[in-house]
Motif scaffolding. Structure first.
Motif, PDB file in Angstrom:
ATOM      1  N   ARG A 137     -61.918 -20.468  -9.520  1.00 51.93           N
ATOM      2  CA  ARG A 137     -61.718 -21.789  -9.199  1.00 51.93           C
ATOM      3  C   ARG A 137     -60.593 -21.817  -8.032  1.00 51.93           C
ATOM      4  O   ARG A 137     -60.277 -22.912  -7.297  1.00 51.93           O
ATOM      5  N   GLN A 174     -71.877 -24.771   2.846  1.00 54.00           N
ATOM      6  CA  GLN A 174     -71.417 -24.680   1.542  1.00 54.00           C
ATOM      7  C   GLN A 174     -71.901 -23.305   1.177  1.00 54.00           C
ATOM      8  O   GLN A 174     -70.961 -22.626   0.583  1.00 54.00           O
ATOM      9  N   SER A 207     -61.903 -25.309  -0.062  1.00 56.09           N
ATOM     10  CA  SER A 207     -62.375 -26.627  -0.178  1.00 56.09           C
ATOM     11  C   SER A 207     -63.561 -26.786  -0.561  1.00 56.09           C
ATOM     12  O   SER A 207     -64.468 -27.520  -0.318  1.00 56.09           O
ATOM     13  N   MET A 208     -63.986 -26.002  -1.829  1.00 52.74           N
ATOM     14  CA  MET A 208     -65.148 -26.021  -2.439  1.00 52.74           C
ATOM     15  C   MET A 208     -64.850 -26.177  -4.088  1.00 52.74           C
ATOM     16  O   MET A 208     -66.054 -25.996  -4.551  1.00 52.74           O
ATOM     17  N   ALA A 209     -63.667 -26.564  -4.588  1.00 56.15           N
ATOM     18  CA  ALA A 209     -63.501 -26.406  -5.830  1.00 56.15           C
ATOM     19  C   ALA A 209     -64.451 -27.612  -6.713  1.00 56.15           C
ATOM     20  O   ALA A 209     -64.855 -27.004  -7.885  1.00 56.15           O
ATOM     21  N   GLU A 210     -64.820 -28.683  -6.291  1.00 60.33           N
ATOM     22  CA  GLU A 210     -65.839 -29.504  -6.904  1.00 60.33           C
ATOM     23  C   GLU A 210     -67.042 -29.181  -7.079  1.00 60.33           C
ATOM     24  O   GLU A 210     -67.876 -29.564  -7.808  1.00 60.33           O
ATOM     25  N   LYS A 211     -67.546 -27.896  -6.489  1.00 68.84           N
ATOM     26  CA  LYS A 211     -68.649 -27.320  -6.431  1.00 68.84           C
ATOM     27  C   LYS A 211     -68.930 -26.071  -7.510  1.00 68.84           C
ATOM     28  O   LYS A 211     -69.905 -25.480  -7.559  1.00 68.84           O
ATOM     29  N   PHE A 212     -67.889 -26.113  -8.500  1.00 69.77           N
ATOM     30  CA  PHE A 212     -67.835 -25.054  -9.279  1.00 69.77           C
ATOM     31  C   PHE A 212     -68.938 -24.716 -10.120  1.00 69.77           C
ATOM     32  O   PHE A 212     -69.744 -23.515 -10.074  1.00 69.77           O
ATOM     33  N   TRP A 213     -69.536 -25.729 -10.791  1.00 71.19           N
ATOM     34  CA  TRP A 213     -70.778 -25.688 -11.588  1.00 71.19           C
ATOM     35  C   TRP A 213     -72.011 -26.090 -10.931  1.00 71.19           C
ATOM     36  O   TRP A 213     -73.096 -26.201 -11.369  1.00 71.19           O
ATOM     37  N   THR A 214     -71.878 -26.419  -9.482  1.00 70.07           N
ATOM     38  CA  THR A 214     -73.142 -26.699  -8.734  1.00 70.07           C
ATOM     39  C   THR A 214     -74.048 -25.884  -8.725  1.00 70.07           C
ATOM     40  O   THR A 214     -73.923 -24.476  -8.407  1.00 70.07           O
ATOM     41  N   LYS A 262     -61.037 -23.408  -4.267  1.00 68.45           N
ATOM     42  CA  LYS A 262     -59.893 -24.480  -3.817  1.00 68.45           C
ATOM     43  C   LYS A 262     -59.404 -24.307  -2.620  1.00 68.45           C
ATOM     44  O   LYS A 262     -59.169 -24.901  -1.762  1.00 68.45           O
TER      45      LYS A 262
END
Length: 216
Positions: A105, A128, A112-119, A109
């Motif tokens: 994580r 990306q 700038s990819m933290a929100e894609k952790f479980w994507t 972060k």
């Protein structure tokens, strides 16, 4: 292993010589940019170096090598797959340990990819996906980076963010770059590849863009 000295680097496809034979010495702390037009042999040279340094490097291949069916976390975790036992890796596939999740994580972060952790990786954009491959390489915690066009799908600001991250996290690097300005900004040494041979080898501070553009 950070620096290396390799000789006899050579590769042929369908009977045609693509790279070499050539020798390459890279000292610890050097950041080398491989430049030259498409088809000059840069990607092949990256692969040859990776094979010869025997697992002591972190690799960002041009095809990225991601597993589309898995989420971003598991793709990044693969950077350390060979450092854990089979049971640990299996457990991580089902229920990851907090320490691994926190480390990944933090890396995401930074990119700038933290929100894609479980994507699921399959649903990501090209840029990306490139950052996931870069995070995987950084997670490996190797001191030598080998990267083949690691910012080709990224826009200007994001490309600079990624290159800064790579130069901060790796002691020594060999990076194939098509962008001449990016090479001069982030590399300490420029090696130009032309027709499978080294046509230029100079400290980046002594070069101007025009010196490199002669290779294209």
């Amino acid at each position: 292993m950070t620096g290396f000295s390799l000789s006899g680097l050579s590769a042929s496809f369908d009977g045609e010589r693509v790279i070499g034979p050539l020798s390459l010495d890279v000292k610890e702390g050097e950041r080398v940019a491989l430049v030259g037009k498409s088809g000059a042999g840069k990607s092949t040279l990256i692969k040859l170096i990776h094979d010869r340094v025997d697992g002591h490097s972190a690799l960002v291949p041009q095809d990225l090598g991601l597993v589309n069916a898995l989420p971003v976390f598991h793709n990044v975790f693969m950077g350390q797959l060979d450092r854990h036992s089979a049971w640990y890796n299996l457990a991580t596939l089902v229920r990851p340990f907090s320490s691994d999740k926190d480390a990944v994580r933090e890396l995401l972060k930074e990119l700038s990819m933290a929100e894609k952790f479980w994507t699921p990786t399959a649903s990501l954009s090209g840029g990306q996906r490139q950052r996931v491959a870069i995070a995987r390489a950084a997670y490996r915690n190797a001191e030598l980076l080998l990267a083949d066009e690691p910012v080709s799908a990224l826009d200007g600001p994001m490309a600079h963010l990624v290159m800064k991250t790579l130069t901060q996290r790796f002691t020594t690097a060999v990076i194939a770059l098509h962008d001449v300005d990016m090479a001069l900004t982030y590399a300490t040494r420029i090696i130009g590849i032309q027709d499978g041979q080294i046509a230029l080898d100079e400290a980046s501070e002594r070069l101007r863009p025009a010196d490199i553009m002669q290779l294209y």
